[in-house]
Design a protein around this motif. Structure first.
Motif, PDB file in Angstrom:
ATOM      1  N   ASP A  85      35.981  25.698  71.592  1.00  0.00           N
ATOM      2  CA  ASP A  85      36.172  24.317  71.156  1.00  0.00           C
ATOM      3  C   ASP A  85      34.952  23.559  71.898  1.00  0.00           C
ATOM      4  O   ASP A  85      34.265  22.470  71.515  1.00  0.00           O
ATOM      5  CB  ASP A  85      37.352  23.916  71.545  1.00  0.00           C
ATOM      6  CG  ASP A  85      37.616  22.296  71.157  1.00  0.00           C
ATOM      7  OD1 ASP A  85      37.504  21.489  72.222  1.00  0.00           O
ATOM      8  OD2 ASP A  85      38.049  21.776  70.202  1.00  0.00           O
TER       9      ASP A  85
ATOM     10  N   TYR B 149      50.269  22.125  64.529  1.00  0.00           N
ATOM     11  CA  TYR B 149      49.052  23.268  64.780  1.00  0.00           C
ATOM     12  C   TYR B 149      47.817  23.582  63.868  1.00  0.00           C
ATOM     13  O   TYR B 149      46.898  23.868  64.268  1.00  0.00           O
ATOM     14  CB  TYR B 149      49.623  24.471  65.406  1.00  0.00           C
ATOM     15  CG  TYR B 149      50.564  24.365  66.529  1.00  0.00           C
ATOM     16  CD1 TYR B 149      50.178  23.783  67.747  1.00  0.00           C
ATOM     17  CD2 TYR B 149      51.824  24.712  66.261  1.00  0.00           C
ATOM     18  CE1 TYR B 149      51.093  23.628  68.614  1.00  0.00           C
ATOM     19  CE2 TYR B 149      52.824  24.405  67.295  1.00  0.00           C
ATOM     20  CZ  TYR B 149      52.300  23.929  68.631  1.00  0.00           C
ATOM     21  OH  TYR B 149      53.325  23.817  69.596  1.00  0.00           O
ATOM     22  N   LEU B 150      48.224  23.305  62.565  1.00  0.00           N
ATOM     23  CA  LEU B 150      47.311  23.854  61.584  1.00  0.00           C
ATOM     24  C   LEU B 150      46.535  22.234  61.059  1.00  0.00           C
ATOM     25  O   LEU B 150      45.491  22.729  60.377  1.00  0.00           O
ATOM     26  CB  LEU B 150      47.962  24.135  60.405  1.00  0.00           C
ATOM     27  CG  LEU B 150      48.805  25.724  60.364  1.00  0.00           C
ATOM     28  CD1 LEU B 150      49.342  26.048  59.239  1.00  0.00           C
ATOM     29  CD2 LEU B 150      47.998  26.760  61.608  1.00  0.00           C
TER      30      LEU B 150
ATOM     31  N   ASP C 178      47.535  23.477  71.894  1.00  0.00           N
ATOM     32  CA  ASP C 178      46.943  21.964  71.086  1.00  0.00           C
ATOM     33  C   ASP C 178      46.421  21.268  72.535  1.00  0.00           C
ATOM     34  O   ASP C 178      46.367  21.726  73.472  1.00  0.00           O
ATOM     35  CB  ASP C 178      48.359  21.372  70.555  1.00  0.00           C
ATOM     36  CG  ASP C 178      49.485  21.029  71.622  1.00  0.00           C
ATOM     37  OD1 ASP C 178      48.974  20.826  72.790  1.00  0.00           O
ATOM     38  OD2 ASP C 178      50.583  21.101  71.153  1.00  0.00           O
TER      39      ASP C 178
ATOM     40  N   ALA D 140      45.005  33.808  62.919  1.00  0.00           N
ATOM     41  CA  ALA D 140      45.313  32.302  62.742  1.00  0.00           C
ATOM     42  C   ALA D 140      46.488  32.419  61.658  1.00  0.00           C
ATOM     43  O   ALA D 140      46.287  33.215  60.491  1.00  0.00           O
ATOM     44  CB  ALA D 140      44.173  31.694  62.232  1.00  0.00           C
TER      45      ALA D 140
ATOM     46  N   SER E 145      44.987  20.192  62.732  1.00  0.00           N
ATOM     47  CA  SER E 145      43.897  19.426  63.747  1.00  0.00           C
ATOM     48  C   SER E 145      43.013  20.587  63.735  1.00  0.00           C
ATOM     49  O   SER E 145      43.535  21.950  64.191  1.00  0.00           O
ATOM     50  CB  SER E 145      44.280  19.119  65.149  1.00  0.00           C
ATOM     51  OG  SER E 145      43.076  18.816  65.869  1.00  0.00           O
ATOM     52  N   PRO E 146      41.684  20.716  63.818  1.00  0.00           N
ATOM     53  CA  PRO E 146      40.623  21.743  63.985  1.00  0.00           C
ATOM     54  C   PRO E 146      40.742  22.061  65.656  1.00  0.00           C
ATOM     55  O   PRO E 146      40.178  23.044  65.851  1.00  0.00           O
ATOM     56  CB  PRO E 146      39.369  21.406  63.585  1.00  0.00           C
ATOM     57  CG  PRO E 146      39.620  19.626  63.667  1.00  0.00           C
ATOM     58  CD  PRO E 146      40.937  19.397  63.230  1.00  0.00           C
ATOM     59  N   ARG E 147      41.216  20.965  66.449  1.00  0.00           N
ATOM     60  CA  ARG E 147      41.213  21.493  67.904  1.00  0.00           C
ATOM     61  C   ARG E 147      42.658  22.080  68.226  1.00  0.00           C
ATOM     62  O   ARG E 147      42.799  22.425  69.627  1.00  0.00           O
ATOM     63  CB  ARG E 147      41.335  20.386  68.913  1.00  0.00           C
ATOM     64  CG  ARG E 147      39.847  19.549  68.470  1.00  0.00           C
ATOM     65  CD  ARG E 147      39.506  18.336  69.436  1.00  0.00           C
ATOM     66  NE  ARG E 147      39.208  19.159  70.914  1.00  0.00           N
ATOM     67  CZ  ARG E 147      39.534  18.627  71.971  1.00  0.00           C
ATOM     68  NH1 ARG E 147      40.060  17.554  71.876  1.00  0.00           N
ATOM     69  NH2 ARG E 147      39.206  19.276  73.008  1.00  0.00           N
ATOM     70  N   HIS E 148      43.497  22.598  67.374  1.00  0.00           N
ATOM     71  CA  HIS E 148      44.617  23.176  67.670  1.00  0.00           C
ATOM     72  C   HIS E 148      44.744  24.654  66.597  1.00  0.00           C
ATOM     73  O   HIS E 148      43.999  24.706  65.929  1.00  0.00           O
ATOM     74  CB  HIS E 148      45.919  22.396  67.073  1.00  0.00           C
ATOM     75  CG  HIS E 148      46.063  21.063  67.652  1.00  0.00           C
ATOM     76  ND1 HIS E 148      47.034  20.215  67.216  1.00  0.00           N
ATOM     77  CD2 HIS E 148      45.372  20.304  68.496  1.00  0.00           C
ATOM     78  CE1 HIS E 148      46.887  19.175  68.067  1.00  0.00           C
ATOM     79  NE2 HIS E 148      45.861  18.974  69.002  1.00  0.00           N
ATOM     80  N   THR E 149      45.405  25.459  67.345  1.00  0.00           N
ATOM     81  CA  THR E 149      45.463  26.624  66.655  1.00  0.00           C
ATOM     82  C   THR E 149      47.003  27.210  66.790  1.00  0.00           C
ATOM     83  O   THR E 149      47.806  27.002  67.710  1.00  0.00           O
ATOM     84  CB  THR E 149      44.499  27.642  66.891  1.00  0.00           C
ATOM     85  OG1 THR E 149      44.491  28.669  65.948  1.00  0.00           O
ATOM     86  CG2 THR E 149      44.717  28.462  68.311  1.00  0.00           C
TER      87      THR E 149
ATOM     88  N   PHE F  54      39.541  30.624  71.765  1.00  0.00           N
ATOM     89  CA  PHE F  54      39.748  29.440  70.941  1.00  0.00           C
ATOM     90  C   PHE F  54      39.348  28.233  71.931  1.00  0.00           C
ATOM     91  O   PHE F  54      38.576  27.252  71.472  1.00  0.00           O
ATOM     92  CB  PHE F  54      40.893  29.120  70.052  1.00  0.00           C
ATOM     93  CG  PHE F  54      40.844  28.038  69.381  1.00  0.00           C
ATOM     94  CD1 PHE F  54      40.798  28.193  68.309  1.00  0.00           C
ATOM     95  CD2 PHE F  54      41.363  26.700  69.805  1.00  0.00           C
ATOM     96  CE1 PHE F  54      40.813  27.079  67.109  1.00  0.00           C
ATOM     97  CE2 PHE F  54      41.526  25.862  69.067  1.00  0.00           C
ATOM     98  CZ  PHE F  54      41.150  25.908  67.656  1.00  0.00           C
TER      99      PHE F  54
END
Length: 177
Positions: free
Chosen positions: A127, A48-49, A73, A8, A51-55, A123
């Motif tokens: 989720d 991207y950083l 995302d 990440a 939100s915990p749902r994005h990487t 990922f």
């Protein structure tokens, strides 16, 4: 054999990642930076950083340089510019959209993009809230269309639309469970 690490992205990786992504849109896409399409490239932390749902992943070479990027995302394809049926089929919140899967030319054809995508799919599955994985690609980019066809199925090819649409190809990618 080349050794790459994938992780990440941290704030320290963002300058190298931004440079790679900008190089890609100028060299491979031929469009250069277009704010309405590429705002996430300028500010990947916000995109991207936050939100915990994005990487946002980076691939690093043995020297620690960023040689690959990949992002995910929770925004489905917007209409417009994408066809309405795709926006309805892949709604925001329930759709993991793959973005910015880029590898520097000298590091391509070594399985790195495939490894990055595998990490994104893992990922999305972890989720628990995503029901589909979507992406679109520009088929003019060398190797892009064949790469994505090896991982998923075409759900819409704008080249077949009257007028050719935006000329992009839309894919559904099976989510790893």
């Amino acid at each position: 054999m080349h050794n790459y690490s994938i992780r990440a992205a941290s704030p320290d990786d963002l300058d190298g990642a931004r440079a790679l992504m900008l190089d890609t849109v100028y060299r491979d896409f031929g469009t250069g930076y277009v704010p309405r399409w590429h705002a996430d490239i300028i500010d990947p932390a916000a995109a991207y950083l936050a939100s915990p749902r994005h990487t946002f992943l980076v691939a690093l070479d043995a020297r620690g340089g960023v040689v690959g990027t990949a992002a995910l995302d929770s925004r489905g394809p917007a209409h417009p510019p994408n066809p309405r049926d795709l926006a309805e089929r892949y709604p925001s919140g329930a759709t993991a959209q793959l973005r910015r899967v880029y590898v520097r030319p000298e590091h391509r054809r070594r399985g790195l993009a495939r490894r990055l995508v595998h990490e994104l799919l893992a990922f999305a599955a972890a989720d628990g809230g995503y029901h589909a994985v979507y992406l679109h690609t520009d088929p003019k980019v060398p190797g892009a269309e064949s790469f994505w066809r090896s991982l998923g199925k075409v759900v819409h090819d704008e080249r077949e639309d009257t007028g050719g649409g935006n000329g992009v190809v839309h894919f559904d990618i099976p989510m790893e469970r």
